[in-house]
Design an enzyme around this catalytic site. Structure first.
Site, short mmCIF file in Angstrom:
data_model
loop_
_atom_site.label_atom_id
_atom_site.label_comp_id
_atom_site.label_asym_id
_atom_site.label_seq_id
_atom_site.Cartn_x
_atom_site.Cartn_y
_atom_site.Cartn_z
N TYR A 26 37.02 58.03 34.39
CA TYR A 26 37.59 58.01 35.74
C TYR A 26 36.63 57.37 36.73
O TYR A 26 35.44 57.27 36.46
CB TYR A 26 37.98 59.41 36.21
CG TYR A 26 36.80 60.34 36.45
CD1 TYR A 26 36.12 60.35 37.67
CD2 TYR A 26 36.39 61.23 35.46
CE1 TYR A 26 35.05 61.19 37.88
CE2 TYR A 26 35.31 62.08 35.67
CZ TYR A 26 34.65 62.05 36.89
OH TYR A 26 33.58 62.87 37.10
N CYS B 186 31.00 58.42 40.74
CA CYS B 186 31.33 59.03 42.02
C CYS B 186 30.56 58.39 43.16
O CYS B 186 30.55 58.90 44.27
CB CYS B 186 31.10 60.54 41.98
SG CYS B 186 29.38 60.99 41.69
N MET C 72 37.48 21.89 56.15
CA MET C 72 36.97 20.54 55.91
C MET C 72 37.80 19.54 56.70
O MET C 72 38.82 19.87 57.28
CB MET C 72 36.97 20.25 54.43
CG MET C 72 35.87 21.05 53.72
SD MET C 72 35.79 20.67 51.99
CE MET C 72 37.41 21.15 51.48
N ARG D 48 52.11 25.47 49.18
CA ARG D 48 51.08 26.24 48.47
C ARG D 48 51.47 27.71 48.52
O ARG D 48 52.27 28.11 49.38
CB ARG D 48 49.70 26.04 49.10
CG ARG D 48 49.67 26.31 50.57
CD ARG D 48 48.32 25.92 51.17
NE ARG D 48 48.38 26.04 52.63
CZ ARG D 48 47.42 25.64 53.43
NH1 ARG D 48 46.32 25.08 52.95
NH2 ARG D 48 47.53 25.77 54.74
N ARG E 6 30.74 67.60 47.61
CA ARG E 6 29.34 67.81 48.05
C ARG E 6 29.25 69.14 48.77
O ARG E 6 29.97 69.38 49.73
CB ARG E 6 28.90 66.70 48.99
CG ARG E 6 28.99 65.30 48.43
CD ARG E 6 28.64 64.30 49.53
NE ARG E 6 29.06 62.96 49.19
CZ ARG E 6 30.28 62.49 49.44
NH1 ARG E 6 31.19 63.23 50.03
NH2 ARG E 6 30.60 61.26 49.09
N GLY F 80 41.37 24.55 57.22
CA GLY F 80 40.66 24.16 58.44
C GLY F 80 39.17 23.99 58.29
O GLY F 80 38.47 23.72 59.25
N LYS G 27 45.64 21.22 46.81
CA LYS G 27 46.61 20.38 47.49
C LYS G 27 47.08 19.24 46.58
O LYS G 27 48.28 18.96 46.48
CB LYS G 27 45.97 19.82 48.77
CG LYS G 27 46.95 19.14 49.70
CD LYS G 27 46.28 18.55 50.93
CE LYS G 27 45.44 19.55 51.69
NZ LYS G 27 45.87 19.70 53.10
N GLY H 167 26.17 58.57 39.64
CA GLY H 167 25.95 58.55 41.09
C GLY H 167 25.33 57.22 41.43
O GLY H 167 24.12 57.09 41.53
N THR H 168 26.19 56.22 41.58
CA THR H 168 25.66 54.85 41.66
C THR H 168 25.00 54.54 43.00
O THR H 168 24.31 53.54 43.10
CB THR H 168 26.77 53.83 41.36
OG1 THR H 168 27.93 54.17 42.12
CG2 THR H 168 27.09 53.82 39.89
N ASN H 169 25.19 55.38 44.01
CA ASN H 169 24.44 55.14 45.25
C ASN H 169 22.95 55.35 44.98
O ASN H 169 22.14 54.45 45.21
CB ASN H 169 24.89 56.10 46.37
CG ASN H 169 26.32 55.87 46.78
OD1 ASN H 169 26.93 54.88 46.37
ND2 ASN H 169 26.86 56.76 47.58
N SER I 142 28.50 62.09 35.50
CA SER I 142 29.11 61.37 36.60
C SER I 142 28.04 60.43 37.16
O SER I 142 26.98 60.87 37.58
CB SER I 142 29.57 62.34 37.69
OG SER I 142 30.12 61.63 38.76
N HIS J 39 44.93 28.85 63.91
CA HIS J 39 43.70 29.18 63.19
C HIS J 39 43.41 30.68 63.22
O HIS J 39 43.15 31.30 62.19
CB HIS J 39 42.54 28.39 63.79
CG HIS J 39 41.21 28.72 63.18
ND1 HIS J 39 40.36 29.65 63.73
CD2 HIS J 39 40.62 28.27 62.04
CE1 HIS J 39 39.30 29.75 62.97
NE2 HIS J 39 39.43 28.92 61.94
N ARG K 286 42.82 13.47 53.21
CA ARG K 286 42.61 14.92 53.38
C ARG K 286 41.77 15.49 52.25
O ARG K 286 41.91 15.04 51.11
CB ARG K 286 43.95 15.67 53.32
CG ARG K 286 44.92 15.39 54.41
CD ARG K 286 46.24 16.07 54.05
NE ARG K 286 47.35 15.49 54.77
CZ ARG K 286 47.94 16.07 55.82
NH1 ARG K 286 47.51 17.23 56.25
NH2 ARG K 286 48.95 15.48 56.43
#
Lengths: 882, 882
Positions: free
Chosen positions: A858, A838, A104, A337, A559, A102, A23, A772-774, A770, A453, A93
């Site tokens: 990818y 993946c 603060m 803004r 899968r 909203g 601001k 498999g990040t899970n 590939s 709000h 302000r």
């Protein structure tokens, strides 16, 4: 030289945002640009930081700078704080680096006291206004600075109105406001054991401290957590001369956007209120008039405002959100803004700004948060569905949602945690309701406008929201609302369409979204720019077609277990699993083979000309068998029944034995993935034959199928070596049997730490990796998602033990290190090794940027996330030039 | 120059073992040392390797070298292969780099045919012997080279003996042997469709090929797998002039050790047979006389042999295993090699050789396989136990064991896989029985001596074994044995004491071992040398005392969950878990606190002056609750019973709900370790208070307690940070409350990949790391031990997918990489960071060497493995000089 902590507005510029806050920097920039901004000064964010490091004290050096700036302000405007004749009144302000609307506290009309209020009354000739302002100031200051509950003041005001038989605030006379003021001051004395402070300098000092303190109030902390704003930044404080929109009918106040924040259309969009202060608009207490109406009421002011709005957009090269006040026919710009906007608007504005020549394609791409596209991609109400319209409100935030009605934020939060879908229905929302809004599918309010709000916050969250739906008569006590003669109780289902403002009874059919031309344009630009491919995870032809429509460049993960779970196949799959001999198992597999072949033909055909990575069977076999516990209860019952069929019992007992044999203590770490292929090679053989027969069949039809066979859960190169041999052998067999030659690749998931750590060995047997990040996240952290999310992960994220849920946002420090290690080791051995991801992280923007930086070829994600990934990939490419 | 593939014995030396094989190098070395070795030549292991790379052909260059060596041999001994007047006869034996006793084939008496047999008869004047030799040769050659079943020959021999009414082989006359020979040749013609080869050069050629082939027979492959001998080494072939122990009563053959291979006592130890060939001794078919008896029968030969044995021991600086033959009063040394021995003997011999000045302490330490100490440390039969002695045999391999009787190796293997303890009882064992011996607790044979197959193999494995227990009448068909009037059937329990040769009825009480002075001496030397500490894993005072006795330098892992599982505590622990409120939980914890304090006082006192690493509660809470399935069955039953107590049902149902709430899909990856401490800090607080109150109490008594508090399962530094604060806070509280100051450390397990990968962050909050390699192996490989070992790990190890079971032998490539990473990252940040290992690998020699090389300060293992670790640590230090 002494460090500068306090800046007059004309001492700053836009690029000083970190020091002046958003601001403050804007006020400075607007002042510098010659706009009619009420003068003032900004106390920097660094002063706030020092306030906290100095045991919540304002140090003498900073105090001296504040005093000096105030004096300069007084000199410039020719008014003095506390001057009974011509008092300077100021607003105080907060203004953080990142907008926290909203969150603060703000104090207006500071400088009023028993004597200056009379001066104001004399000067303006409007006693009613002066005393109204004074009572507002007492109320606000007492609430924010002295911590006296708002409710008490409302109670006094209501009581006075009743006494005088009045309904609305504007009906009160100056004398009646004085009566209110007297009671207010009495209340303050009672609650704080001290008189309301009369010295404006004391008022100012206390107000500044209160703003500093508000940085760490509960709702600000929550807001920062949701929006990932660092806690250490602190807030600046803007002290600005007050201007008054409530000085009569030639005064007013308003908020406007330079474009429509819902749709992105290029039109002045906003609202104003005649004879009102700005907070009346934002709080949504009075329903304001649309900005277009200003043209009729104050045509000159409108033209001036319109011209300034255009100028601001050109200056900031972005859509603006402007607050203004008209004081007795003079326009003041209070704030501008970069406007918050819906994803739809963000896309349109970004593309339009390129067409208008204001920004580049790259800038346009950087302007849109990829995750916000989610709301554009998700489903909307089927236009052909039969709907039961019960009310209509303002279309405050687009998107459709269905859920059970709840009337309070805590309950919404609780039910959502229990997996329920809820719609939060409130008269209006406040910052205290944020957690309930986060938890809800959508929000409905009966009061407030498009800039209330609820509307602002919901748009930020990408939640469906309808505001000002005044026909809803909400009774919070009995937890129900009525609309016309219809009674809706807590727990009843409704649906909402935030794009049209419709509230519908019951759960409603949702359908796929229509994508705008601008959306397609932006993604086309993203495709031009990005240097990392986007694939989709899809297990059937329908999803594959959808993925292709959304721009997927292949299937990154198909899968095969979902194919096993089809209702008509489960009995055959169970037959295969329960087989006592290899012959029996082979017989069952022979039945599955043509079915699998059909599956693969459908998918490979849908993805003609594009690669399709097919993962061989991954889950443990017991997942396909009846549940152990249910079986146990069934058998126990049979045993207790005198007349039970002994044959049935024996059969069930035999099944139970097999289920027990296959039972695992930790299925996640059990006999699954390629471990199945190693111990039951006939299963993988069947799948591989099905893949290659499908490929050969399609090739015969002139369709280019590109299968990539993926071996899951490899931990040691020898596993991959054995499975690779199996695949090659079957490929050769199918080529022999069909007489067709086809191309294929063989690769592996990297989803176990050991695979990443020994990627140099594994790469020797792989054409691609590939990630498999899970699973890789589960094993790297040593917690399973199923167990962690229900038990401790939520607390870990709340308490900031972990920065994010690592299943949503890739843990770059730990899991990411393994990916980087695997990339390095693998490419060292095989420079052309193809790398992809993946896991679910493939559709998350920070994870996509990480993958790009790590050199992956990818990312692959669910079809609906493909556009998100395309945009995020382009952003990653722009942010990390090579 | 042409590569040399064939070496006359006097062309080689001991250090050419890789080329000549163990036996060939020894023959060369003995020849070089001037011992009376029958001359011959060795075809190198490289020739064997080439045989396999050249499609199982002997190439012309190698063939030429063989021909030339044969000619030289003929020249030297003045005999010619195939010479009808004075025929050269040779043995053809395998000889690999590492000894593989009985695993590969051997052919004796090669060179005999219809004409040379007459020459031999004339020359020796012993026709019976010549024809017996010829029939032995035909039998052996046909079996090994021509693949004609042994059984057929036995059948013919039995038939001839019956015809002539004879019982024993030596009773057959020359004519009768000729009759046997005629029938043997007929059999060969029938079975192979060709005449038995009469050309000695053809015989030699075929024999050499057969030895090469025997490298890859099934039992050799299994032996190599068990003994971890690489497959690519190949075997050498030794062609040596035959000498004959069966030329009458002035001839004989024997095997002797220079020291007692069971006890290590310095005494000539072995057996001989008069008028017999060497294979009669090894095969255990005739029971031989002890070597001492030779002194009476052939005193000069004995003296000569004794002198040579002494010389060989000095020469090789180790106990020797010597084969010899006496041919008509002349001693020939056939073979010498470093003797296999029991662990007890290995220790005594190593220490004695140091005392005798033959080797250094370091050499002594390297001579003993640390894992072999296991048998010395394990339990023996309680001398005070009432035992029921049923038979006595030769004490072939020490150690005690109990198990169920089985009579065949396959069944032994099967039952052991089912978790049964078995004792394998056989008339004699053959290499085909190896897998059954591996699977058994111990072995009993009714035939054969101390150097029989069973005895040699059992000593190598460290298994208890009794041989030549002739009072056992074994009936393999009915699967039982009788001894006196007692009938023992398959499945009955017996116990054996391999140190005394006693066979006992039933299961017998076993007690702790007594350690010899030499054992202690060796370990003292190990302690002098090693540069890595050894601690023990112990959870109670008794184990701690035992650990200290065994030389532990501290406790590396004290698990506190075992304390929770004591019968009298489980109800309180359940109360704590089932608590609905913090107050209820605290009340239960308050009851546990003094108990835990008592536990810690006991352990810390036992380890006075030494560090004790105490791990806070690790397992998931549901482990302390009733089993879900049992509860389910119980409730189902209650529900089915009309007269069930409704109150009980409600109670059980309520319990089931709680058990379900705590149930986890993957407990290994669930709510455990410090995750418990994070969500239920009051549990860890109780434990920490107990630790510190115990410490303070002991300090008041003048006892130096050194607690090291270990936080389990840390994955992110913030977890450790929070837990560290908790520990410090409670330490300070206890110091305040007791007025005692004490020292302590705070550290963490590194047992999750992420902890290792971010060790730099974690080190900032840790005084020490302890690598929990059990869990680290599970998460790095992504398989749980419980599930993997039952389902696929066995197959993985058998099929060489994995080189070892990674839960037994640390996976240096994968898991080890994480340890090295953690060491590097951690010490970078904190150079004095203390590092240890507390997984089961802490007692395994190759893992200990890895830990030493990786810079760890200590290993920790079970108390009984402490001596093993001390020795292994010394070996690691010697092998890796810094």
């Amino acid at each position: 030289m002494e460090k500068q902590y306090v800046f007059l507005f004309d001492e700053g510029r836009a690029d000083m945002k970190e020091t002046l806050g958003g601001k403050g920097a804007n006020l400075a920039e607007m002042t510098w640009a010659g706009l009619p901004v009420p003068p003032g000064f900004t106390i920097s964010t660094e002063a706030c930081t020092r306030y906290y490091t100095e045991a919540e004290q304002i140090t003498p050096d900073i105090q001296a700078q504040i005093d000096q700036a105030l004096q300069e302000l007084e000199n410039r405007v020719g008014k003095k704080l506390g001057d009974a004749q011509d008092p300077l009144l100021v607003s105080v302000r907060s203004g953080a680096v990142f907008s926290m609307p909203g969150m603060m506290d703000t104090i207006l009309n500071l400088g009023l006291n028993d004597s200056t209020v009379q001066g104001l009354a004399e000067l303006t000739g409007n006693h009613r206004f002066a005393y109204d302002s004074y009572r507002r100031f007492i109320q606000m200051f007492s609430n924010v600075v002295l911590d006296v509950d708002h409710y008490h003041f409302e109670h006094i005001l209501e009581h006075v109105k009743e006494t005088h038989n009045l309904t609305h605030d504007p009906e009160l006379s100056a004398e009646q406001w004085q009566e209110v003021i007297a009671k207010y001051k009495e209340l303050v004395r009672k609650e704080t054991k001290a008189d309301f402070p009369q010295d404006p300098k004391v008022q100012l000092d206390q107000a500044i401290r209160a703003v500093f303190k508000s940085w760490n109030n509960q709702r600000a902390i929550i807001y920062r957590r949701i929006n990932k704003i660092p806690d250490h930044l602190g807030t600046a404080v803007n002290v600005q001369m007050m201007v008054f929109g409530n000085m009569g009918d030639d005064s007013g106040t308003g908020v406007a956007f330079t474009r429509n924040p819902s749709t992105g259309e290029r039109e002045l969009y906003g609202e104003f209120l005649i004879n009102a202060q700005g907070e009346d608009v934002v709080a949504g207490i009075r329903t304001p008039q649309p900005i277009a109406a200003l043209q009729n009421v104050m045509p000159e002011i409108f033209d001036q405002f319109h011209e300034i709005a255009q100028r601001l957009e050109k200056h900031y090269k972005d859509m603006q959100d402007i607050e203004f006040t008209v004081e007795r026919g003079k326009l003041f710009m209070l704030q501008t803004r970069n406007a918050k906007r819906t994803a739809q608007a963000a896309v349109k504005v970004a593309v339009d700004l390129v067409k208008e020549g204001l920004i580049t394609k790259e800038e346009a791409i950087m302007r849109v948060d990829p995750h916000s596209l989610d709301q554009l991609l998700h489903r909307r109400i089927d236009p052909h569905a039969e709907v039961n319209l019960i009310a209509k409100g303002l279309p405050a935030s687009p998107g459709a949602a269905s859920g059970q009605v709840v009337f309070d934020a805590d309950l919404a939060d609780k039910l959502a945690n229990d997996g329920k879908k809820v719609i939060l229905v409130r008269p209006e929302t406040t910052p205290e309701d944020i957690h309930g809004m986060v938890a809800s599918q959508g929000i409905v309010t009966s009061r407030g406008g498009m800039t209330s709000h609820a509307a602002v916050v919901a748009r930020g969250m990408g939640k469906a929201c309808i505001c000002g739906c005044e026909s809803l008569r909400i009774d919070l006590r009995t937890k129900q609302f009525t609309v016309d003669n219809l009674l809706i109780k807590e727990g009843d289902w409704i649906s909402i369409d935030g794009g049209t403002g419709r509230v519908l009874l019951g759960e409603v059919q949702l359908i796929d979204p229509l994508l705008s031309l601008e959306f397609k344009q932006l993604l086309d630009w993203a495709d031009e720019i990005r240097k990392i491919d986007v694939r989709a995870n899809a297990d059937n032809p329908e999803d594959s077609i959808k993925a292709r429509e959304f721009g997927a460049q292949g299937i990154g993960l198909c899968r095969t277990e979902h194919m096993f779970m089809a209702v008509d196949r489960v009995p055959i799959v169970q037959e295969m699993i329960l087989a006592e001999t290899l012959e029996e198992r082979q017989a069952a597999l022979d039945k599955l083979l043509p079915m699998q072949q059909g599956d693969f033909e459908g998918i490979l055909k849908a993805m003609e000309g594009l690669p399709v990575t097919i993962r061989l069977l991954d889950p443990p076999l017991h997942e396909f068998l009846p549940n152990l516990e249910e079986l146990l209860v069934e058998i126990t019952k049979l045993r207790m029944q005198a007349d039970a069929d002994p044959e049935l019992l024996r059969e069930k007992e035999s099944l139970l034995r097999k289920v027990r044999t296959l039972h695992e203590f930790n299925p996640m770490l059990g006999h699954r993935g390629c471990r199945l292929g190693m111990t039951f090679p006939e299963i993988y053989e069947m799948q591989v034959i099905a893949i290659f027969r499908a490929t050969a069949n399609l090739k015969r039809l002139g369709i280019d199928a590109q299968p990539e066979v993926m071996i899951p859960l490899v931990g040691h190169v020898n596993e991959l070596k054995a499975m690779r041999e199996l695949v090659i052998q079957k490929a050769n067999a199918v080529m022999g049997e069909t007489g067709m030659h086809f191309n294929y690749m063989i690769g592996t998931m990297i989803e176990i730490p050991r695979a990443a750590l020994t990627a140099d060995e594994i790469a020797t047997e792989a054409d691609f990796f590939s990630f498999g990040t899970n699973d890789l996240t589960q094993t790297t952290f040593g917690f399973s998602r199923d167990d962690a999310e229900g038990k401790f992960l939520h607390q870990y994220v709340n308490d900031k033990i972990l920065p994010d849920n690592p299943f949503a946002v890739l843990d770059q420090t730990g899991v990411g290190k393994l990916i980087e290690t695997a990339e390095k080791l693998g490419r060292n051995v095989k420079p052309d090794l193809k790398l992809g991801i993946c896991g679910e992280h493939g559709g998350e923007k920070s994870s996509i940027e990480f993958c790009y930086k790590a050199g992956l070829n990818y990312v692959s994600c669910s079809p609906f996330r493909v556009p998100i990934a395309r945009l995020a990939a382009a952003q990653a490419t722009i942010k990390n030039p090579r």
